[in-house]
Design a protein around this motif. Structure first.
Motif, PDB file in Angstrom:
ATOM      1  N   MET A   1       0.853  -1.170   0.000  1.00 62.24           N
ATOM      2  CA  MET A   1       0.000   0.000   0.000  1.00 62.24           C
ATOM      3  C   MET A   1       0.897   1.230   0.000  1.00 62.24           C
ATOM      4  SD  MET A   1      -2.501   1.669   2.858  1.00 62.24           S
ATOM      5  CE  MET A   1      -3.577   0.323   3.121  1.00 62.24           C
ATOM      6  N   LYS A   2       0.473   2.261  -0.721  1.00 67.09           N
ATOM      7  CA  LYS A   2       1.199   3.521  -0.753  1.00 67.09           C
ATOM      8  C   LYS A   2       0.323   4.629  -0.184  1.00 67.09           C
ATOM      9  CE  LYS A   2       3.946   2.441  -4.775  1.00 67.09           C
ATOM     10  NZ  LYS A   2       4.388   2.864  -6.091  1.00 67.09           N
ATOM     11  N   ILE A   3       0.973   5.522   0.533  1.00 66.89           N
ATOM     12  CA  ILE A   3       0.301   6.701   1.076  1.00 66.89           C
ATOM     13  C   ILE A   3       1.091   7.915   0.638  1.00 66.89           C
ATOM     14  CG2 ILE A   3      -0.388   7.916   3.165  1.00 66.89           C
ATOM     15  CD1 ILE A   3      -0.486   5.165   4.555  1.00 66.89           C
ATOM     16  N   ILE A   4       0.427   8.894   0.054  1.00 64.97           N
ATOM     17  CA  ILE A   4       1.083  10.128  -0.387  1.00 64.97           C
ATOM     18  C   ILE A   4       0.638  11.249   0.546  1.00 64.97           C
ATOM     19  CG2 ILE A   4       1.316  11.800  -2.254  1.00 64.97           C
ATOM     20  CD1 ILE A   4       0.700   9.451  -4.177  1.00 64.97           C
ATOM     21  N   ILE A   5       1.617  11.954   1.088  1.00 66.01           N
ATOM     22  CA  ILE A   5       1.341  13.050   2.010  1.00 66.01           C
ATOM     23  C   ILE A   5       1.998  14.312   1.461  1.00 66.01           C
ATOM     24  CG2 ILE A   5       1.633  13.920   4.363  1.00 66.01           C
ATOM     25  CD1 ILE A   5       1.954  10.973   5.240  1.00 66.01           C
ATOM     26  N   ASP A   6       1.213  15.358   1.269  1.00 64.40           N
ATOM     27  CA  ASP A   6       1.728  16.633   0.774  1.00 64.40           C
ATOM     28  C   ASP A   6       1.908  17.566   1.971  1.00 64.40           C
ATOM     29  OD1 ASP A   6       2.481  18.748  -0.786  1.00 64.40           O
ATOM     30  OD2 ASP A   6       0.489  19.124  -1.613  1.00 64.40           O
ATOM     31  N   VAL A   7       3.164  17.951   2.240  1.00 62.04           N
ATOM     32  CA  VAL A   7       3.470  18.774   3.409  1.00 62.04           C
ATOM     33  C   VAL A   7       4.005  20.122   2.937  1.00 62.04           C
ATOM     34  CG1 VAL A   7       4.824  18.912   5.537  1.00 62.04           C
ATOM     35  CG2 VAL A   7       4.030  16.692   4.711  1.00 62.04           C
ATOM     36  N   SER A   8       3.457  21.204   3.475  1.00 58.44           N
ATOM     37  CA  SER A   8       3.841  22.540   3.020  1.00 58.44           C
ATOM     38  C   SER A   8       5.049  23.111   3.763  1.00 58.44           C
ATOM     39  CB  SER A   8       2.660  23.501   3.164  1.00 58.44           C
ATOM     40  OG  SER A   8       2.273  23.580   4.519  1.00 58.44           O
ATOM     41  N   ASN A   9       5.348  22.584   4.944  1.00 60.92           N
ATOM     42  CA  ASN A   9       6.443  23.108   5.760  1.00 60.92           C
ATOM     43  C   ASN A   9       7.603  22.109   5.736  1.00 60.92           C
ATOM     44  OD1 ASN A   9       8.081  23.404   8.210  1.00 60.92           O
ATOM     45  ND2 ASN A   9       6.646  25.047   8.711  1.00 60.92           N
ATOM     46  N   GLU A  10       8.753  22.514   5.199  1.00 59.45           N
ATOM     47  CA  GLU A  10       9.887  21.596   5.038  1.00 59.45           C
ATOM     48  C   GLU A  10      10.410  21.083   6.382  1.00 59.45           C
ATOM     49  OE1 GLU A  10      14.318  21.435   3.033  1.00 59.45           O
ATOM     50  OE2 GLU A  10      12.922  22.993   2.383  1.00 59.45           O
TER      51      GLU A  10
ATOM     52  N   HIS B   1      10.595  16.330  10.185  1.00 60.25           N
ATOM     53  CA  HIS B   1      10.191  15.735  11.462  1.00 60.25           C
ATOM     54  C   HIS B   1       9.292  14.526  11.212  1.00 60.25           C
ATOM     55  CE1 HIS B   1       9.232  15.524  15.705  1.00 60.25           C
ATOM     56  NE2 HIS B   1       7.947  15.592  15.417  1.00 60.25           N
ATOM     57  N   LEU B   2       8.347  14.658  10.306  1.00 63.71           N
ATOM     58  CA  LEU B   2       7.440  13.559   9.969  1.00 63.71           C
ATOM     59  C   LEU B   2       8.215  12.369   9.394  1.00 63.71           C
ATOM     60  CD1 LEU B   2       4.597  12.412   9.662  1.00 63.71           C
ATOM     61  CD2 LEU B   2       4.446  13.610   7.465  1.00 63.71           C
ATOM     62  N   ILE B   3       9.193  12.636   8.550  1.00 58.52           N
ATOM     63  CA  ILE B   3      10.023  11.562   7.975  1.00 58.52           C
ATOM     64  C   ILE B   3      10.780  10.837   9.078  1.00 58.52           C
ATOM     65  CG2 ILE B   3      12.055  11.128   6.540  1.00 58.52           C
ATOM     66  CD1 ILE B   3      10.994  13.403   4.703  1.00 58.52           C
ATOM     67  N   ASP B   4      11.312  11.578  10.042  1.00 58.22           N
ATOM     68  CA  ASP B   4      12.021  10.948  11.159  1.00 58.22           C
ATOM     69  C   ASP B   4      11.100  10.027  11.947  1.00 58.22           C
ATOM     70  OD1 ASP B   4      14.390  12.200  10.502  1.00 58.22           O
ATOM     71  OD2 ASP B   4      14.087  13.872  11.903  1.00 58.22           O
ATOM     72  N   ILE B   5       9.871  10.457  12.155  1.00 56.32           N
ATOM     73  CA  ILE B   5       8.900   9.621  12.876  1.00 56.32           C
ATOM     74  C   ILE B   5       8.600   8.361  12.068  1.00 56.32           C
ATOM     75  CG2 ILE B   5       6.497   9.486  13.655  1.00 56.32           C
ATOM     76  CD1 ILE B   5       6.742  12.513  14.347  1.00 56.32           C
ATOM     77  N   LEU B   6       8.384   8.524  10.767  1.00 58.69           N
ATOM     78  CA  LEU B   6       8.073   7.365   9.925  1.00 58.69           C
ATOM     79  C   LEU B   6       9.223   6.365   9.877  1.00 58.69           C
ATOM     80  CD1 LEU B   6       6.246   9.141   6.963  1.00 58.69           C
ATOM     81  CD2 LEU B   6       5.214   7.683   8.715  1.00 58.69           C
TER      82      LEU B   6
ATOM     83  N   LYS C   1       8.359   0.335   5.028  1.00 58.23           N
ATOM     84  CA  LYS C   1       9.436  -0.260   4.237  1.00 58.23           C
ATOM     85  C   LYS C   1      10.273   0.763   3.490  1.00 58.23           C
ATOM     86  CE  LYS C   1       7.229  -3.065   1.603  1.00 58.23           C
ATOM     87  NZ  LYS C   1       6.789  -4.126   0.719  1.00 58.23           N
ATOM     88  N   ASN C   2       9.648   1.794   2.965  1.00 52.76           N
ATOM     89  CA  ASN C   2      10.364   2.732   2.105  1.00 52.76           C
ATOM     90  C   ASN C   2       9.747   4.119   2.239  1.00 52.76           C
ATOM     91  OD1 ASN C   2      12.055   3.767   0.156  1.00 52.76           O
ATOM     92  ND2 ASN C   2      10.867   3.009  -1.550  1.00 52.76           N
ATOM     93  N   ILE C   3      10.596   5.127   2.232  1.00 50.84           N
ATOM     94  CA  ILE C   3      10.134   6.519   2.253  1.00 50.84           C
ATOM     95  C   ILE C   3      10.763   7.221   1.067  1.00 50.84           C
ATOM     96  CG2 ILE C   3      10.104   8.693   3.522  1.00 50.84           C
ATOM     97  CD1 ILE C   3      10.423   7.011   6.097  1.00 50.84           C
ATOM     98  N   LYS C   4       9.934   7.766   0.197  1.00 51.00           N
ATOM     99  CA  LYS C   4      10.415   8.475  -0.988  1.00 51.00           C
ATOM    100  C   LYS C   4      10.003   9.940  -0.857  1.00 51.00           C
ATOM    101  CE  LYS C   4      10.090   8.498  -5.990  1.00 51.00           C
ATOM    102  NZ  LYS C   4       9.464   7.896  -7.168  1.00 51.00           N
ATOM    103  N   VAL C   5      10.969  10.828  -1.006  1.00 48.19           N
ATOM    104  CA  VAL C   5      10.707  12.263  -0.857  1.00 48.19           C
ATOM    105  C   VAL C   5      10.838  12.926  -2.221  1.00 48.19           C
ATOM    106  CG1 VAL C   5      11.476  14.395   0.230  1.00 48.19           C
ATOM    107  CG2 VAL C   5      11.610  12.233   1.489  1.00 48.19           C
ATOM    108  N   GLU C   6       9.810  13.666  -2.611  1.00 48.43           N
ATOM    109  CA  GLU C   6       9.839  14.446  -3.851  1.00 48.43           C
ATOM    110  C   GLU C   6       9.631  15.904  -3.485  1.00 48.43           C
ATOM    111  OE1 GLU C   6       6.975  13.101  -6.656  1.00 48.43           O
ATOM    112  OE2 GLU C   6       7.840  11.103  -6.796  1.00 48.43           O
ATOM    113  N   HIS C   7      10.497  16.755  -4.009  1.00 51.48           N
ATOM    114  CA  HIS C   7      10.363  18.184  -3.773  1.00 51.48           C
ATOM    115  C   HIS C   7       9.460  18.785  -4.831  1.00 51.48           C
ATOM    116  CE1 HIS C   7      13.433  18.242  -0.661  1.00 51.48           C
ATOM    117  NE2 HIS C   7      14.076  17.365  -1.396  1.00 51.48           N
ATOM    118  N   GLU C   8       8.765  19.831  -4.487  1.00 52.00           N
ATOM    119  CA  GLU C   8       7.812  20.476  -5.396  1.00 52.00           C
ATOM    120  C   GLU C   8       8.437  20.885  -6.721  1.00 52.00           C
ATOM    121  OE1 GLU C   8       4.462  21.155  -5.435  1.00 52.00           O
ATOM    122  OE2 GLU C   8       4.377  19.784  -3.738  1.00 52.00           O
TER     123      GLU C   8
END
Length: 69
Positions: free
Chosen positions: A1-10, A15-20, A27-34
């Motif tokens: 399953m994939k979950i996409i989260i759009d965060v406006s504050n870098e 912080h959210l990535i550290d928690i995840l 299993k995997n965290i992929k970060v895409e910049h705007e």
């Protein structure tokens, strides 16, 4: 399953990535910049042939070794 989260504050996104990362079943965290999302910037290629001697004949000669008549 994939979950996409759009965060406006870098900062909060980091912080959210550290928690995840601390959750064992994530299993995997992929970060895409705007700036990498959406349509390509068409205007960024304007002028790339400026001051160059580019003609269809030159292109054909280099590509196929022939010139149109």
């Amino acid at each position: 399953m994939k979950i996409i989260i759009d965060v406006s504050n870098e900062g909060k996104a980091k912080h959210l990535i550290d928690i995840l990362k601390d959750i064992p079943y994530v299993k995997n965290i992929k970060v895409e910049h705007e700036k990498n999302k959406g349509k390509p910037d068409f205007e960024s290629v304007f002028g790339i042939w400026k001051d160059r001697d580019i003609t269809i004949e030159n292109i054909r000669k280099k590509a196929w070794g022939r010139v149109s008549k």
